[in-house]
Design an enzyme around this catalytic site. Structure first.
Site, PDB file in Angstrom:
ATOM      1  N   LYS A  57       0.828  -1.199   0.000  1.00 25.35           N
ATOM      2  CA  LYS A  57       0.000   0.000   0.000  1.00 25.35           C
ATOM      3  C   LYS A  57       0.870   1.260   0.000  1.00 25.35           C
ATOM      4  O   LYS A  57       2.002   1.244   0.485  1.00 25.35           O
ATOM      5  CB  LYS A  57      -0.902  -0.012   1.242  1.00 25.35           C
ATOM      6  CG  LYS A  57      -2.046   0.981   1.211  1.00 25.35           C
ATOM      7  CD  LYS A  57      -2.888   0.849   2.476  1.00 25.35           C
ATOM      8  CE  LYS A  57      -4.138   1.697   2.392  1.00 25.35           C
ATOM      9  NZ  LYS A  57      -3.866   3.110   2.123  1.00 25.35           N
ATOM     10  N   GLY A  58       0.345   2.331  -0.539  1.00 24.20           N
ATOM     11  CA  GLY A  58       1.094   3.583  -0.542  1.00 24.20           C
ATOM     12  C   GLY A  58       1.380   4.085   0.863  1.00 24.20           C
ATOM     13  O   GLY A  58       0.533   3.977   1.757  1.00 24.20           O
ATOM     14  N   GLY A  59       2.595   4.596   1.078  1.00 20.42           N
ATOM     15  CA  GLY A  59       2.946   5.214   2.346  1.00 20.42           C
ATOM     16  C   GLY A  59       3.403   4.272   3.446  1.00 20.42           C
ATOM     17  O   GLY A  59       3.499   4.682   4.609  1.00 20.42           O
ATOM     18  N   LYS A  88       7.773   1.338   1.231  1.00 15.90           N
ATOM     19  CA  LYS A  88       8.305   0.454   0.189  1.00 15.90           C
ATOM     20  C   LYS A  88       9.668   0.926  -0.305  1.00 15.90           C
ATOM     21  O   LYS A  88      10.590   0.121  -0.495  1.00 15.90           O
ATOM     22  CB  LYS A  88       7.344   0.401  -1.011  1.00 15.90           C
ATOM     23  CG  LYS A  88       5.974  -0.150  -0.711  1.00 15.90           C
ATOM     24  CD  LYS A  88       5.153  -0.304  -1.966  1.00 15.90           C
ATOM     25  CE  LYS A  88       4.895   1.012  -2.673  1.00 15.90           C
ATOM     26  NZ  LYS A  88       4.027   1.902  -1.886  1.00 15.90           N
ATOM     27  N   ASP A 125       7.185   3.384  -9.751  1.00 15.04           N
ATOM     28  CA  ASP A 125       6.141   4.219  -9.147  1.00 15.04           C
ATOM     29  C   ASP A 125       6.091   5.559  -9.879  1.00 15.04           C
ATOM     30  O   ASP A 125       7.117   6.216 -10.035  1.00 15.04           O
ATOM     31  CB  ASP A 125       6.456   4.446  -7.674  1.00 15.04           C
ATOM     32  CG  ASP A 125       5.287   5.049  -6.899  1.00 15.04           C
ATOM     33  OD1 ASP A 125       4.428   5.680  -7.539  1.00 15.04           O
ATOM     34  OD2 ASP A 125       5.250   4.902  -5.672  1.00 15.04           O
ATOM     35  N   GLU A 135      -1.819  -1.876  10.577  1.00 16.48           N
ATOM     36  CA  GLU A 135      -3.119  -1.209  10.597  1.00 16.48           C
ATOM     37  C   GLU A 135      -4.068  -1.963   9.679  1.00 16.48           C
ATOM     38  O   GLU A 135      -3.624  -2.686   8.769  1.00 16.48           O
ATOM     39  CB  GLU A 135      -2.993   0.256  10.151  1.00 16.48           C
ATOM     40  CG  GLU A 135      -2.167   1.110  11.111  1.00 16.48           C
ATOM     41  CD  GLU A 135      -2.102   2.569  10.680  1.00 16.48           C
ATOM     42  OE1 GLU A 135      -2.804   2.933   9.707  1.00 16.48           O
ATOM     43  OE2 GLU A 135      -1.349   3.345  11.290  1.00 16.48           O
ATOM     44  N   ASN A 165       6.510  -2.396   8.765  1.00 18.62           N
ATOM     45  CA  ASN A 165       7.178  -1.145   9.142  1.00 18.62           C
ATOM     46  C   ASN A 165       6.401  -0.390  10.230  1.00 18.62           C
ATOM     47  O   ASN A 165       5.228  -0.655  10.474  1.00 18.62           O
ATOM     48  CB  ASN A 165       7.323  -0.233   7.923  1.00 18.62           C
ATOM     49  CG  ASN A 165       8.610  -0.493   7.157  1.00 18.62           C
ATOM     50  OD1 ASN A 165       9.593  -0.977   7.718  1.00 18.62           O
ATOM     51  ND2 ASN A 165       8.623  -0.162   5.878  1.00 18.62           N
ATOM     52  N   CYS A 199       4.701   7.598  27.297  1.00 21.12           N
ATOM     53  CA  CYS A 199       3.957   8.451  26.351  1.00 21.12           C
ATOM     54  C   CYS A 199       2.578   7.848  26.125  1.00 21.12           C
ATOM     55  O   CYS A 199       2.461   6.709  25.641  1.00 21.12           O
ATOM     56  CB  CYS A 199       4.727   8.566  25.032  1.00 21.12           C
ATOM     57  SG  CYS A 199       3.789   9.277  23.665  1.00 21.12           S
TER      58      CYS A 199
END
Length: 354
Positions: A42-44, A47, A71, A245, A272, A287
């Site tokens: 997936k983008g972001g 990669k 890309d 996610e 990642n 945190c």
């Protein structure tokens, strides 16, 4: 994770042995015959960081490695802090590694290269007809880009090619092209004598030279070889990159299912941006936001462990700084081979190491 795999003996007998899928990319570096390595997801999700770092590690053990960005939003120039073009260019500070950016050329431009002959008016007439016949074939632009890459790799004798791919949909289309074009070329070749006769009749009536369609015969072996190599697990593999996610995991699973349907090997997943919150002196999360993110990610990391128990799953921590420049990419590549043990280290330890 561990899985039982079957290995082929010298005879027809098979024996089962327990095989441990190590959480790193060492299996790729140890596979000497590997020629085509695709890095996608997936983008972001990172990669480009993975593909650039992997290419640097491969350049340590191979004489010539080519990194290609397919890309449309090329990022390898930003990662290496160096400009690249459509021609292989040596990467500064990295021996044995070159990089280039590839844009799918318009079908007309590629067809012109295949069919046009400035000295043959009939051939140029043929080119215009063929544009209408095959110019609108789905994926023709990607096919032309792929054949150009094959010519570059063969002419410059690159041992390994790493692809920093576009987001999932475009990449799956790219990988399915050789099989589709193979079928179309075979059909066109079967029609070649009829089409060639028709073209020669038309060009003769217009006072032009005869048309030669042998280019189709020359293209077919290239497509056949590329199709075979992409489906050979000893020569081709796909590294899936994701983050813990829902949307990224969903797209990764869809990608792996599609790759399996295309008979393309994939046995590595890089996860990642895994958050490991620092603890205070009392052992509590220091945190609140980091703690919330870590709890959310845990659910998806558990799903990844269940889904990909027969994969090399590399869990990369959220980096405390940008992964750019040769030095940082080398360090990131080192983590891909030996991920830091975040049960014993903190983000502050990573900062010191970097």
């Amino acid at each position: 994770s561990k899985a039982v795999v079957s290995t082929q003996s010298t005879g027809d007998d098979k024996m089962n042995e327990e095989f441990e899928y190590e959480p790193n990319i060492c299996n790729i570096l140890q596979q000497k015959e590997l020629k085509w390595i695709f890095v996608g997801g997936k983008g972001g999700v990172g990669k480009t960081s993975v593909s650039c770092s992997l290419a640097i590690q491969l350049a340590k053990i191979h004489r010539s490695v080519l990194l290609i960005s397919t890309d449309p939003a090329h990022n390898i120039a930003d990662s290496f802090e160096q400009q690249f073009t459509r021609v292989p260019t040596p990467v500064k500070g990295v021996s044995n590694l070159q990089a280039m950016e590839v844009d799918s050329s318009p079908p007309e431009e590629g067809l012109e290269e295949i069919f046009a002959d400035p000295s043959n008016e009939g051939q140029n007439f043929m080119k215009n007809i063929m544009k209408d016949v095959v110019g609108n074939l789905p994926g023709l632009d990607e096919f032309i880009a792929l054949t150009n890459i094959v010519k570059i790799v063969e002419s410059q004798k690159f041992e390994v090619v790493v692809f920093d791919t576009a987001p999932t949909g475009h990449t799956l289309r790219l990988l399915s092209i050789p099989g589709s074009i193979d079928k179309v070329l075979r059909q066109l070749i079967q029609m070649k004598s009829w089409v060639s006769g028709l073209m020669n009749t038309m060009s003769g009536s217009l006072g032009m030279n005869h048309v030669n369609m042998d280019q189709l015969d020359e293209l077919l072996p290239i497509v056949e070889r590329l199709n075979q190599e992409l489906k050979d697990p000893d020569m081709t593999t796909f590294v899936c990159v994701c983050i813990p996610e829902f949307l990224s995991l969903y797209e990764t699973e869809r990608l792996i299912q599609k790759l399996t349907a295309l008979d393309i090997d994939t046995h590595n997943v890089v996860v990642n941006q895994v958050v490991y919150p620092d603890k205070d002196k009392e052992g509590c999360t220091a945190c609140g936001l980091c703690g919330a993110r870590a709890r959310m990610q845990t659910k998806y990391l558990d799903q990844i462990n269940d889904l990909y128990e027969d994969f090399h799953v590399v869990k990369m921590p959220q980096m405390p700084c940008e992964v750019k420049g040769v030095q940082m990419l080398r360090k990131f590549g080192g983590y891909l081979q030996s991920p830091p043990d975040m049960s014993k280290n903190s983000v502050h330890d990573l900062v010191k190491d970097l």
